[in-house]
Design a protein around this motif. Sequence first.
Motif, PDB file in Angstrom:
ATOM      1  N   GLY A   1       0.613  -1.048  -0.044  1.00  0.00           N
ATOM      2  CA  GLY A   1      -0.035  -0.088  -0.217  1.00  0.00           C
ATOM      3  C   GLY A   1       0.736   1.326  -0.119  1.00  0.00           C
ATOM      4  O   GLY A   1       0.375   2.422  -0.714  1.00  0.00           O
ATOM      5  N   ALA A   2       2.026   1.071   0.856  1.00  0.00           N
ATOM      6  CA  ALA A   2       2.856   2.434   0.833  1.00  0.00           C
ATOM      7  C   ALA A   2       3.429   2.677  -0.577  1.00  0.00           C
ATOM      8  O   ALA A   2       3.554   3.714  -1.003  1.00  0.00           O
ATOM      9  CB  ALA A   2       3.857   2.316   1.895  1.00  0.00           C
TER      10      ALA A   2
ATOM     11  N   THR B   1       0.665   4.135  -2.870  1.00  0.00           N
ATOM     12  CA  THR B   1       0.443   5.272  -2.695  1.00  0.00           C
ATOM     13  C   THR B   1       1.600   6.244  -3.125  1.00  0.00           C
ATOM     14  O   THR B   1       1.326   7.416  -3.517  1.00  0.00           O
ATOM     15  CB  THR B   1       0.400   5.574  -0.979  1.00  0.00           C
ATOM     16  N   THR B   2       2.840   5.933  -2.730  1.00  0.00           N
ATOM     17  CA  THR B   2       4.179   6.687  -3.175  1.00  0.00           C
ATOM     18  C   THR B   2       4.018   6.722  -4.830  1.00  0.00           C
ATOM     19  O   THR B   2       4.251   8.075  -5.450  1.00  0.00           O
ATOM     20  CB  THR B   2       5.305   5.968  -2.839  1.00  0.00           C
TER      21      THR B   2
ATOM     22  N   ARG C   1       1.248   9.203  -5.821  1.00  0.00           N
ATOM     23  CA  ARG C   1       1.433  10.898  -5.626  1.00  0.00           C
ATOM     24  C   ARG C   1       2.773  11.362  -6.609  1.00  0.00           C
ATOM     25  O   ARG C   1       2.614  12.424  -7.218  1.00  0.00           O
ATOM     26  CB  ARG C   1       2.236  10.880  -4.027  1.00  0.00           C
TER      27      ARG C   1
END
Length: 88
Positions: free
Chosen positions: A69-70, A73-74, A77
């Motif tokens: 998930g990280a 998300t990165t 973005r």
Amino acid sequence: MTARRPLITAVVAGTVLSALWFVPTADATPEPAAPRSVQEAPGAVLADTGGVDTTPYVIGGLAFVTAGGALVTTAVRASRRPGAHSAP
């Protein structure tokens, strides 16, 4: 630099899959009973715990889901930043 990213991703994914190839699989069939030793009492029976402790698997799974998930998300973005799609 942008041409190397897919190559690095493919190499990392291939490495992870190759490493997982060597993880032993679980066998759901029971093992044959071992012969009794001389010191074992005739009426001795091991306690049945009722199941397998899955806590490490749950914690590991949550860690991998969190890391994934990280990373997503990165990536999202970074793709929304101004100038992310500009040609070199």
